[in-house]
Design a protein around this motif. Structure first.
Motif, PDB file in Angstrom:
ATOM      1  N   LEU A 113      -7.832   2.766  -4.550  1.00  0.00           N
ATOM      2  CA  LEU A 113      -6.972   3.316  -5.602  1.00  0.00           C
ATOM      3  C   LEU A 113      -5.605   3.687  -5.043  1.00  0.00           C
ATOM      4  O   LEU A 113      -4.575   3.472  -5.695  1.00  0.00           O
ATOM      5  N   ALA A 114      -5.572   4.226  -3.841  1.00  0.00           N
ATOM      6  CA  ALA A 114      -4.298   4.605  -3.229  1.00  0.00           C
ATOM      7  C   ALA A 114      -3.390   3.398  -3.001  1.00  0.00           C
ATOM      8  O   ALA A 114      -2.162   3.532  -2.998  1.00  0.00           O
ATOM      9  N   SER A 115      -3.973   2.216  -2.847  1.00  0.00           N
ATOM     10  CA  SER A 115      -3.176   1.021  -2.570  1.00  0.00           C
ATOM     11  C   SER A 115      -2.305   0.607  -3.743  1.00  0.00           C
ATOM     12  O   SER A 115      -1.427  -0.252  -3.600  1.00  0.00           O
ATOM     13  N   TRP A 116      -2.524   1.215  -4.917  1.00  0.00           N
ATOM     14  CA  TRP A 116      -1.713   0.902  -6.099  1.00  0.00           C
ATOM     15  C   TRP A 116      -0.415   1.718  -6.156  1.00  0.00           C
ATOM     16  O   TRP A 116       0.363   1.583  -7.102  1.00  0.00           O
ATOM     17  N   ALA A 117      -0.150   2.543  -5.180  1.00  0.00           N
ATOM     18  CA  ALA A 117       0.945   3.515  -5.275  1.00  0.00           C
ATOM     19  C   ALA A 117       2.296   2.869  -5.557  1.00  0.00           C
ATOM     20  O   ALA A 117       3.128   3.443  -6.274  1.00  0.00           O
ATOM     21  N   SER A 118       2.574   1.670  -5.018  1.00  0.00           N
ATOM     22  CA  SER A 118       3.905   1.084  -5.170  1.00  0.00           C
ATOM     23  C   SER A 118       4.177   0.564  -6.581  1.00  0.00           C
ATOM     24  O   SER A 118       5.340   0.415  -6.968  1.00  0.00           O
TER      25      SER A 118
END
Length: 392
Positions: free
Chosen positions: A244-249
């Motif tokens: 989920l954190a990988s969607w930050a951008s």
């Protein structure tokens, strides 16, 4: 006014009434035109035969400490504006309760748009389904674990996803089993939920999953909506948080419904969460004897307590009862005479769902005593608070 089960000829009018009441602008679902197994639709008709109210009994099962309890979960209650304030909803709910009792339901839950009419019919507020927003950039990042594999799901993975959900839910209280003919009907197309279903596996065994909706755009207001993220190990929970954190951008906000005390929630920065939505849900016993005998109970809970129960809408619940709990099971038996503890059905709902202790129920006027402390009725709430993760 006449209340009866709806038939196929009534479904167009029921759709129009629901669309008017709830402001529905989406395309009409095919399921609103046909008979759906595991669902009983009730309607109220005026003297001219016009449909002026509707309510739906969903034939769910709920997990209560390891055992599936048959439920009559209520949805889609709507009354025509010209008929409001005339007892239409009450008449429908009485018919729904009686029908649910006949078919063997034990408990009931619902999400109210207004609580007062349901309180008047014996339901009481028992919990809240919270939806929160988290800054995606605040989610913990880490190097992926070598012994875990992460991949996108296929339709063939759906039974394993259902099994993992059950491993998380079955020892809690109140959560739906997501099994039975109603769920089978809506799962018949075999399609994947949402825009994505991410799996975490260890040695080929599913240990975590997340279902999500991508949303629109990639600017500052873009939101990744996580319909559900569950895991059965701490390592899998950490892996999901990292995905989920990988969607930050491209999605600065993650929106989800945290499950209290589960593996995934322990890896989320919930201290920085901002509430997006909260949906109050209410609980009620349909049949108190079934509700007690059908559920699981903590093995350490043991005791006996007598009480009188008042249930104005369900006479089969009213009377003096003896609750006996031992060895992970319980029984409610009718006894003669009076009792020092006099409990209203709404108080029973609060205690059974673990939403309040007996002294608080007494302070709310839903439990009356004659010279004895009310604490013995805390036995009815053994097992902790109930929680829902499904909206209906």
């Amino acid at each position: 006014m006449r209340v009866r089960e709806l038939d196929l000829a009534d479904l167009d009018a029921a759709w129009d009434l629901g669309r008017l009441a709830f402001g529905n602008t989406s395309e009409r679902a095919a399921s609103t035109r046909i008979v759906v197994p595991g669902m009983t639709r009730w309607g109220a008709f005026d003297d001219a035969g016009r449909l002026v109210g509707k309510a739906v009994d969903l034939h769910h099962d709920q997990w209560w400490s390891g055992r599936a309890v048959p439920a009559a979960d209520v949805a889609g209650v709507a009354v025509a504006p010209e008929a409001r304030g005339r007892g239409v909803a009450r008449a429908m709910l009485i018919a729904l309760l009686r029908g649910a009792h006949v078919r063997g339901a034990a408990v009931s839950a619902l999400y109210p748009t207004v609580a007062a009419p349901y309180r008047a019919c014996g339901w009481e507020a028992a919990g809240v389904l919270r939806t929160v927003n988290l800054a995606t950039s605040a989610l913990p990042r880490h190097r992926p674990a070598a012994h875990l594999s992460v991949r996108a799901a296929t339709p063939a993975d759906l039974p394993a996803v259902t099994d993992l959900y059950e491993r998380v839910a079955r020892h809690r209280n109140g959560m739906l089993t997501r099994r039975g003919e109603l769920f089978d009907f809506f799962a018949a197309d075999g399609g994947l939920p949402g825009d994505g279903l991410t799996l975490v596996e260890a040695d080929g065994e599913l240990v975590g999953y997340a279902t999500w909706q991508r949303g629109r755009g990639y600017g500052a207001d873009s939101v990744l909506t996580v319909d559900e993220a569950l895991a059965t190990t701490a390592e899998a929970a950490r892996e999901l948080a990292g995905v989920l954190a990988s969607w930050a951008s491209v999605a600065p906000t993650v929106r989800l419904c945290p499950l209290d005390g589960d593996a995934v929630s322990t890896y989320l920065p919930l201290e920085s969460a901002r509430e997006h939505e909260r949906d109050l849900w209410m609980h009620r016993p349909v049949d108190v004897a079934r509700a007690v005998s059908a559920r699981g109970w903590p093995v350490h809970a043991r005791g006996v307590v007598d009480f009188h129960l008042s249930d104005p809408l369900a006479e089969w619940n009213t009377g003096t009862w003896r609750l006996a709990v031992a060895d992970g099971a319980a029984e409610l038996t009718r006894i003669g005479g009076e009792a020092d503890l006099r409990l209203h059905v709404r108080g029973f709902a609060l205690l059974y769902a673990g939403a309040a202790r007996a002294r608080s129920v007494a302070q709310a006027g839903l439990l009356h005593t004659t010279g004895v402390a009310p604490d013995a009725l805390d036995l009815l709430g053994a097992g902790g608070p109930a929680q829902l993760l499904d909206y209906f």
